[in-house]
Structures are given as C-alpha cells and as structure tokens.
Design a protein around this motif. Structure first.
Motif, PDB file in Angstrom:
ATOM      1  N   LYS A  38       0.831  -1.089  -0.048  1.00 36.37           N
ATOM      2  CA  LYS A  38       0.029  -0.063  -0.075  1.00 36.37           C
ATOM      3  C   LYS A  38       0.993   1.283   0.102  1.00 36.37           C
ATOM      4  CE  LYS A  38      -3.935   0.364   2.286  1.00 36.37           C
ATOM      5  NZ  LYS A  38      -4.767   0.282   3.298  1.00 36.37           N
ATOM      6  N   MET A  74       3.708   0.576   2.696  1.00 34.13           N
ATOM      7  CA  MET A  74       3.221  -0.244   3.646  1.00 34.13           C
ATOM      8  C   MET A  74       2.810  -1.649   3.120  1.00 34.13           C
ATOM      9  SD  MET A  74       0.452   0.386   7.008  1.00 34.13           S
ATOM     10  CE  MET A  74      -0.853   0.785   5.866  1.00 34.13           C
ATOM     11  N   ILE A 103      -5.804   2.769  10.366  1.00 33.64           N
ATOM     12  CA  ILE A 103      -6.194   1.151  10.102  1.00 33.64           C
ATOM     13  C   ILE A 103      -7.660   0.819  10.731  1.00 33.64           C
ATOM     14  CG2 ILE A 103      -5.572  -1.141  10.595  1.00 33.64           C
ATOM     15  CD1 ILE A 103      -2.586  -0.254  10.653  1.00 33.64           C
ATOM     16  N   PHE A 129       0.567  -5.101  14.099  1.00 30.13           N
ATOM     17  CA  PHE A 129       1.149  -3.849  13.372  1.00 30.13           C
ATOM     18  C   PHE A 129       2.825  -4.123  13.784  1.00 30.13           C
ATOM     19  CE2 PHE A 129       2.363   0.690  13.642  1.00 30.13           C
ATOM     20  CZ  PHE A 129       1.544   1.172  12.600  1.00 30.13           C
ATOM     21  N   CYS A 138       7.237 -10.378   7.711  1.00 31.51           N
ATOM     22  CA  CYS A 138       5.550 -10.354   7.836  1.00 31.51           C
ATOM     23  C   CYS A 138       4.769 -11.683   7.129  1.00 31.51           C
ATOM     24  CB  CYS A 138       5.292  -9.016   6.730  1.00 31.51           C
ATOM     25  SG  CYS A 138       6.116  -7.375   7.286  1.00 31.51           S
ATOM     26  N   TYR A 150       0.132  -5.429   9.112  1.00 29.10           N
ATOM     27  CA  TYR A 150       0.471  -4.050   8.519  1.00 29.10           C
ATOM     28  C   TYR A 150       1.898  -3.677   9.001  1.00 29.10           C
ATOM     29  CZ  TYR A 150      -4.569  -3.253   7.925  1.00 29.10           C
ATOM     30  OH  TYR A 150      -5.968  -3.191   7.366  1.00 29.10           O
ATOM     31  N   HIS A 191       0.934  -4.746   3.586  1.00 29.00           N
ATOM     32  CA  HIS A 191      -0.042  -5.106   4.014  1.00 29.00           C
ATOM     33  C   HIS A 191      -0.710  -6.422   3.398  1.00 29.00           C
ATOM     34  CE1 HIS A 191      -4.950  -4.953   4.010  1.00 29.00           C
ATOM     35  NE2 HIS A 191      -4.455  -5.322   5.106  1.00 29.00           N
TER      36      HIS A 191
END
Length: 310
Positions: free
Chosen positions: A13, A24, A99, A37, A53, A63, A26
């Motif tokens: 994103k 970012m 968010i 997060f 991630c 995120y 996501h």
C-alpha cells in the motif's frame, strides 16, 4: 542492482502521512481475529522484512509501514522535523489510526530491534493503545546503556555518525562514501571478507551484497546517523515515570553481539508493568539479511508462537 527479495504488488500500500510518502506492507486476512502492526528496525526496507511479515501473517492480518528516512521513504527532514523518538511515535500513531479494526479483532504490536524502542515510545505517548493489546519485542532494548560497551567500535563509529548527523557534513559522506560506485566497492570488500557472511550457509553472498546495497541506497544518511546516535545515547525511561500498562513479551538472542540481555530485562522491567522473555539461539543479533519465511522462523521461539496464536 536487483534486490534478491521482491514484495508482491498486492501486498504493498502506498502511504502519504503529513507529506511523507512511502510504502506499507499489508497482508490481508478477512477472517483474522488479530491485527498485527509490525515496526521494523533501523537499516531496513519492505523487501528486507517481507519474509518476517509473511511469517506473522500465519497469526493475523499484518500491517508494516516504512519508517521515514528508511527503505526509500521521505525523511522527517523534508518536512522540517528531526528523526526523534517522539517524531516516530507520532508518525506511527497516525498510521495506526488509519487502520480500521473490526469490533472482534485484537491488536498486537511487534517491534524488531530499534522498532521495539519506537513501539515503546508510542505506547508511552498514547496509552489508549494498550487496551486489549499484545506487545512483542523481537531482540529489542530500551536504553543506550543496554548496548554492550564495545569501546573500540564506539571510538571508530561514533565520530563518523556525528559527521553523518550534521546538516553540513552528511552531504560530504553522501558524495564520497554513499555514491553508487563507492558503495559497491566498500560493500563488496565488507561482505566478501565477512566471517558472518561465510557462515551464512542459507544464502549466497552475492544476495547479501545486493540486499546491503539496496538498504544503503534506500537509507537517508542523516536519518540513519541520528537514529544510531539516539540508540547509543538515549534512555526511554526519561520520557515518563509511569509504567506502560501492558505486558511486554521480549525475544532474546542468547548470542546477541550488541545487547546486554540482563540490562535489557532491567530496562524493560522499568518501562512496562509486566515483563517476560523467551530466548532463541540465533548466533547473532538477528537472522540473515535475506532470510526467507522458513529462515525467519528462528526468531520466534515456541513461547512466542503460542502468544501470537492466543
């Protein structure tokens, strides 16, 4: 020079916070009961922490925003601010508020290394974020005194950091050291003569070299230098006399070459109302620069995995 790790476009994103643009990660999960997060450490990028991630996505929706001045994101200096703990805390809070959590979703903060310090400062400034929240530090610390007193290292590095932090001389470093040609030569010498790189049997040294090059080209020199100086010199306990109303779960690397784990435990115990730790054997401060999802799993001991599943 092509980065050895790519991030799927559907997991990126593009963000614009207070005039600073960046990316970012996501990784959505429509059925997730947890939103994670993730706050990355110094000298990182979406490519470097994408595998981490991916691993976290096994436990919830993820995120992971860029930090200003790293990974190619606009630096605070571009909008007239400095890269302080407070600036980063305010920035992360702004991203966090964008968010939308569903009513049944739990929030979990995960901070790696320097990211754990930023996470801690954010929770100090915005205590409402601690409600029904898990807080996880991966190889983090809370004060410069937690860093091992490597006197020769500091004697050599800190003067260079002061040059990089200066409004005048950082441009000289960019011109002489961090230009593409000099960077490639210096990094080739460092990576291909590094004992740590030789021990990294999971990755080719050329991939490590490519990742390092992309990180140094993506970092803002002045930001990197000032952030490193704050890690050496600052202490998060000075910002608040009130403990954070949360339980911190901290993963410790038994062979950490940077942090004194006993001092880390003392500092975090002073910062949080409750503290627990879990130990892993990484033979270093953190996994390889180009660790895949399976390789990054080494940083998550069973105790931490159970916490993330809960």
């Amino acid at each position: 020079m092509k980065n050895p790790i790519s991030v799927p476009e559907e997991h990126i994103k593009h963000i614009n916070i207070n005039g600073m643009t960046g990316r970012m990660i996501h990784i959505p999960n429509a059925n997730a009961k947890k939103v994670i997060f993730y706050i990355h450490g110094m000298h990182s990028s979406a490519e470097r922490h994408y595998s981490l991630c991916e691993y976290l996505a096994d436990f919830g929706e993820v995120y992971a925003p860029d930090l200003p001045g790293f990974g190619g994101m606009t630096s605070f200096y571009k909008i007239g601010l400095k890269p302080t703990y407070d600036s980063y805390a305010d920035y992360l809070y702004s991203v966090m508020k964008s968010i939308k959590l569903r009513p049944n979703q739990q929030l979990c903060f995960v901070g790696l290394s320097y990211g754990a310090q930023l996470m801690t400062r954010m929770l100090q400034k915005y205590p409402e974020l601690t409600s029904n929240t898990q807080v996880v530090s991966l190889i983090g610390c809370g004060a410069g005194t937690d860093i091992k007193p490597r006197r020769v290292f500091k004697a050599l590095v800190i003067p260079i950091l002061h040059l990089g932090a200066s409004r005048i001389t950082y441009r000289l470093l960019d011109l002489l050291v961090y230009n593409p040609i000099s960077s490639r030569i210096i990094l080739a010498i460092l990576v291909f003569t590094s004992a740590k790189a030789r021990r990294d049997s999971d990755n080719h040294r050329m991939d490590i070299y490519r990742m390092e090059y992309s990180l140094w080209q993506g970092d803002d020199t002045r930001t990197h230098a000032n952030v490193a100086l704050s890690m050496f010199n600052d202490d998060l306990r000075k910002y608040s006399k009130v403990k954070i109303k949360a339980k911190l779960h901290n993963v410790i690397s038994a062979e950490d070459q940077y942090f004194d784990n006993e001092k880390v435990a003392q500092t975090f115990g002073d910062l949080y109302q409750k503290y627990e730790s879990a130990t892993v054997s990484l033979k270093a401060h953190a996994p390889s620069l180009v660790a895949g999802k399976d390789g990054i799993a080494a940083i998550f001991p069973e105790k931490t995995r159970k916490l993330l599943k809960s």
